[in-house]
Design a protein around this motif. Structure first.
Motif, short mmCIF file in Angstrom:
data_model
loop_
_atom_site.label_atom_id
_atom_site.label_comp_id
_atom_site.label_asym_id
_atom_site.label_seq_id
_atom_site.Cartn_x
_atom_site.Cartn_y
_atom_site.Cartn_z
N ALA A 1 -39.31 7.68 2.18
CA ALA A 1 -40.08 6.74 3.29
C ALA A 1 -41.16 6.05 2.72
N ILE A 2 -41.23 4.74 3.15
CA ILE A 2 -42.08 3.83 2.34
C ILE A 2 -43.02 3.48 3.43
N VAL A 3 -44.40 3.57 3.13
CA VAL A 3 -45.61 3.22 4.00
C VAL A 3 -45.67 1.78 4.00
N GLY A 4 -45.72 1.33 5.28
CA GLY A 4 -45.68 -0.11 5.74
C GLY A 4 -46.19 -1.05 4.86
N GLY A 5 -47.68 -0.86 4.71
CA GLY A 5 -48.69 -1.88 3.91
C GLY A 5 -48.06 -2.20 2.73
N ALA A 6 -47.60 -0.99 2.00
CA ALA A 6 -47.31 -1.04 0.48
C ALA A 6 -46.09 -1.69 0.29
N PHE B 1 -45.42 -3.38 11.61
CA PHE B 1 -44.22 -3.12 11.83
C PHE B 1 -43.94 -1.84 13.05
N GLY B 2 -44.87 -1.96 13.48
CA GLY B 2 -44.88 -1.13 15.02
C GLY B 2 -44.27 -1.81 15.89
N ALA B 3 -43.31 -0.93 16.93
CA ALA B 3 -42.65 -1.39 17.85
C ALA B 3 -42.61 -0.54 19.04
N LEU B 4 -42.06 -1.01 20.12
CA LEU B 4 -42.00 -0.27 21.24
C LEU B 4 -41.14 0.89 20.89
N ALA C 1 -40.44 3.54 8.25
CA ALA C 1 -41.68 3.11 8.35
C ALA C 1 -41.94 2.73 9.90
N ASN C 2 -41.01 2.68 10.70
CA ASN C 2 -40.94 2.13 11.98
C ASN C 2 -40.06 3.08 12.86
N PRO C 3 -40.63 4.34 13.29
CA PRO C 3 -40.04 5.41 13.92
C PRO C 3 -39.39 5.04 15.25
N ALA D 1 -37.03 -7.67 15.85
CA ALA D 1 -35.89 -8.46 14.77
C ALA D 1 -36.84 -8.97 13.55
N TRP D 2 -37.99 -9.90 13.98
CA TRP D 2 -38.68 -10.57 13.02
C TRP D 2 -39.25 -9.44 11.96
N ASN D 3 -39.91 -8.24 12.50
CA ASN D 3 -40.30 -7.34 11.68
C ASN D 3 -39.35 -6.77 10.57
N TYR D 4 -38.23 -6.70 11.07
CA TYR D 4 -36.79 -5.99 10.51
C TYR D 4 -36.44 -7.07 9.21
N ILE D 5 -36.44 -8.54 9.50
CA ILE D 5 -36.00 -9.26 8.58
C ILE D 5 -37.05 -9.46 7.47
N ALA D 6 -38.46 -9.53 8.13
CA ALA D 6 -39.59 -9.58 6.90
C ALA D 6 -39.55 -8.56 6.21
N PHE D 7 -39.39 -7.36 6.54
CA PHE D 7 -39.26 -5.99 5.61
C PHE D 7 -38.13 -6.29 4.82
N MET D 8 -36.89 -6.55 5.28
CA MET D 8 -36.00 -6.65 4.26
C MET D 8 -35.74 -7.85 3.11
N THR D 9 -36.66 -8.78 3.46
CA THR D 9 -37.02 -9.81 2.51
C THR D 9 -38.14 -9.60 1.52
N SER D 10 -38.77 -8.46 1.84
CA SER D 10 -40.43 -8.28 1.18
C SER D 10 -40.22 -8.19 -0.32
#
Length: 422
Positions: free
Chosen positions: A12-17, A27-30, A60-62, A326-335
């Motif tokens: 697991a990776i912590v979101g901010g890092a 990266f929190g979501a419903l 990071a986004n359970p 979906a935006w959070n996901y693609i932002a993560f994948m391209t981070s």
């Protein structure tokens, strides 16, 4: 494009890092949100790699789960558009650099221009943004930054007495002739010239070298003149001379990788991913430690080197019920952090990454070539009717390679057929 193997990374990776270019996003979501994502079953990142990245995101986004689907590149476009016509199905899709115009005009992808953060604007290489842009708007985030390089077998060149790899396409044929005469390879050069988009990418690389254009100032076909004709003549002549593998007419990129990695070819034009597979993976290659890579050559008096824009982006469909997640996901994948973790498979879109040992160590030659090639990437035409034009060009290329028509005749026919729709 390709199959790679890598152990699944489940830590697991912590979101901010993780975020680098997306630090301002949460990266929190419903809870219990499920996203459907369509990827490619080849090229750069393998299915295992994409699943590993996605596992990082889910850790990071359970509250978010990602359903992944993989199709070959050749089916990616139609799968995306058919799902859209049926009322949705996907939240996130991988798309080629040649599709934003069509997808924007047909409202397949969301315009995400306003979601792009300042960190992304400042940190991503300028050329990478062209992958997802159409009419000054952005329809996703660049993910796979790629062009084709000239790979060479260092052992074969050494045995042939060749001290440096070719800098021009004419010199490539000269060196291939020496290698063939010394019986070091029956067909020294291998390409991906199957009647598919792969052939267009090789052709585009040559068009850029010969100073050609696909369209004129009025948006009409121009590939049937000048450098466009010279490029196709070069392809046909290399086959006629017995220097290019005749099976290239049926090969895709993975076929090229297998032939080159088996030691049967001295030269190959292919994407970034082949370098580490051919040079560093003994399960996939018989020539580990014997692979050189340089920018695709130029043409004397016209160009120093050549390159095609083969990049791909991640976008959000206009029918997605969860565009924020979906935006959070693609932002993560391209981070930046995720890209650097997998930099041995695809070079990052982030400018700062090219001074990072995580990216450069072990692939110094590739990074050196990239610093030239990524600045030269020649685009295939940005037009909503690109698929039509590509089909006509594929047929023209094959007609010339199969000697059903001269290069001039084949390209003239393609221009007449494609012209009305451009």
């Amino acid at each position: 494009m390709f199959t790679t193997y890598r152990s699944r990374l489940m830590q697991a990776i912590v979101g901010g890092a993780i975020l680098a270019g997306a630090q301002s996003l949460s990266f929190g979501a419903l809870a219990d949100t499920t996203l459907n994502a369509l990827f490619m079953a080849q090229a750069a990142y393998s299915e295992d790699n994409v699943r590993a990245m996605t596992a990082d995101f889910e850790a990071a986004n359970p509250g978010v789960k990602i359903n992944l689907e993989f199709v070959p590149y050749e089916g990616l476009h139609d799968k995306t558009t058919l799902a859209q016509g049926a009322g949705g199905g996907y939240d996130v899709v991988l798309f080629d650099v040649i599709w934003p115009a069509e997808f924007a005009e047909n409202k397949v992808l969301l315009d995400v221009t306003d979601k792009v953060t300042q960190e992304m604007k400042d940190g991503v290489l300028p050329g990478a943004w062209t992958t997802v842009e159409y009419q000054n708007k952005r329809y996703g985030l660049p993910w796979i930054l790629d062009t084709k390089y000239l790979f060479y077998n260092t052992e074969i060149l050494e045995k042939a007495g060749i001290k440096t790899p070719p800098k021009t396409w004419a010199e490539l044929l000269d060196q291939a002739k020496i290698i063939k005469e010394k019986k070091l390879a029956e067909f020294p050069i291998v390409w991906s010239w199957a009647q598919a988009e792969a052939a267009i990418c090789d052709y585009t690389t040559l068009v850029s070298a010969f100073g050609g254009s696909f369209l004129d100032a009025d948006g009409k076909p121009a590939f049937q003149t000048g450098g466009g004709v010279d490029a196709l003549k070069y392809m046909a002549d290399s086959l006629d001379a017995g220097l290019s593998n005749p099976n290239s007419k049926e090969y895709l990129e993975e076929d090229v990788r297998r032939v080159f990695s088996s030691g049967e070819a001295a030269f190959a034009l292919n994407w970034t991913y082949m370098y580490n597979m051919a040079n560093g993976d003994p399960k996939e290659s018989k020539i580990v430690g014997k692979v050189g890579v340089v920018p695709a050559p130029g043409v004397e008096g016209k160009s120093e080197a050549s390159a095609v824009n083969g990049s791909m982006g991640l976008g959000i469909t206009s029918t997605s019920k969860h565009p924020d997640e979906a935006w959070n996901y693609i932002a993560f994948m391209t981070s930046k952090a995720e890209q650097e973790k997998f930099a041995k498979l695809s070079l990052p879109i982030w400018a700062d990454s090219y001074s990072s040992p995580a990216v450069t160590t072990g692939q110094e030659a590739l990074v050196a070539a990239a610093k030239t090639s990524l600045g030269l990437m020649f685009p295939r035409p940005t037009t909503p009717t690109y698929q039509q034009m590509s089909t006509q060009l594929q047929q023209a290329i094959h007609a010339a390679l199969l000697k059903q028509a001269t290069p001039e005749e084949a390209l003239k026919t393609a221009a007449e057929s494609a012209g009305g729709g451009l």
